[in-house]
Design a protein around this motif. Structure first.
Motif, short mmCIF file in Angstrom:
data_model
loop_
_atom_site.label_atom_id
_atom_site.label_comp_id
_atom_site.label_asym_id
_atom_site.label_seq_id
_atom_site.Cartn_x
_atom_site.Cartn_y
_atom_site.Cartn_z
N GLY A 24 0.81 -1.21 0.00
CA GLY A 24 0.00 0.00 0.00
C GLY A 24 0.84 1.26 0.00
N ASP A 48 -1.94 3.09 -3.33
CA ASP A 48 -3.21 3.58 -2.79
C ASP A 48 -3.48 5.04 -3.16
N ARG A 109 -6.17 1.53 -9.16
CA ARG A 109 -6.40 1.44 -7.71
C ARG A 109 -6.07 2.79 -7.08
N GLY A 110 -6.78 3.11 -6.02
CA GLY A 110 -6.46 4.28 -5.22
C GLY A 110 -7.10 5.56 -5.73
N LEU A 172 -8.89 3.24 2.27
CA LEU A 172 -8.23 2.31 1.35
C LEU A 172 -7.18 1.49 2.08
N LYS A 173 -6.42 2.14 2.94
CA LYS A 173 -5.38 1.46 3.70
C LYS A 173 -6.00 0.41 4.61
N SER A 176 -7.08 -2.56 2.53
CA SER A 176 -5.99 -3.42 2.08
C SER A 176 -5.40 -4.20 3.25
#
Length: 186
Positions: A24, A48, A109-110, A172-173, A176
């Motif tokens: 990430g 991310d 992503r992200g 997001l973190k 993941s």
């Protein structure tokens, strides 16, 4: 102008994954560093967030823009083709490989945050708009009033805007990390 540096950045990320178990990433770059960060993010599975300050749209675009800014008396042809050819000979990098609009479209992503200066003639808001429009992920752009290419970070709202973007990445973190901690199915 970003291609070789993006390979270096991907190598560092690979090392961090393999040796330190890092997952990430948030990539943050300014000007050429922004180009390197975006080119690297386009090919990595676990980025991310991307923060791009004063990013240009492509090698071709930035060469022509700089010609107009600093050598306006020189015609586009032969200046741009000769400059791009010289770049290829000196670096071994195809100038079309440094296409940040295409790289933004490959992001999967992200989130992406672009910071541009209202008075930046080298990496103008129009370049940032192309990146936002082509982005494969949610992207936003902040145009800093009264700021040029060399004064990034000098706006009073700079820190709060960056902080707000970084906080927007926290879900997001967490997601993941949740996926990472789930046991493998047999």
């Amino acid at each position: 102008l970003g291609a070789d540096e993006s390979r270096d950045l991907r190598a560092v990320m690979r090392w961090l994954r393999e040796k330190k178990g890092v997952r990430g990433f948030i990539l943050w770059g300014v000007s050429l560093g922004a180009a390197s960060s975006l080119l690297a993010a386009a090919d990595e599975p676990d980025v991310d967030g991307v923060i791009l300050e004063a990013c240009y749209e492509s090698m071709r675009g930035t060469v022509d823009r700089h010609r107009r800014l600093y050598f306006s008396w020189v015609p586009k042809c032969p200046f741009v083709p000769l400059t791009l050819g010289w770049f290829r000979l000196r670096t071994g990098v195809d100038p079309d490989e440094v296409d940040l609009v295409r790289a933004a479209s490959r992001l999967k992503r992200g989130r992406m945050f672009l910071v541009v200066g209202e008075k930046d003639l080298r990496a103008p808001a129009s370049a940032g708009e192309l990146l936002v429009k082509s982005s494969g992920i949610p992207a936003e752009m902040w145009v800093m009033p009264g700021i040029d290419h060399d004064s990034l970070g000098g706006h009073p709202e700079y820190e709060s805007k960056i902080e707000a973007f970084l906080k927007s990445l926290e879900p997001l973190k967490e997601k993941s990390e949740t996926v990472k901690s789930q046991p493998k199915k047999k």
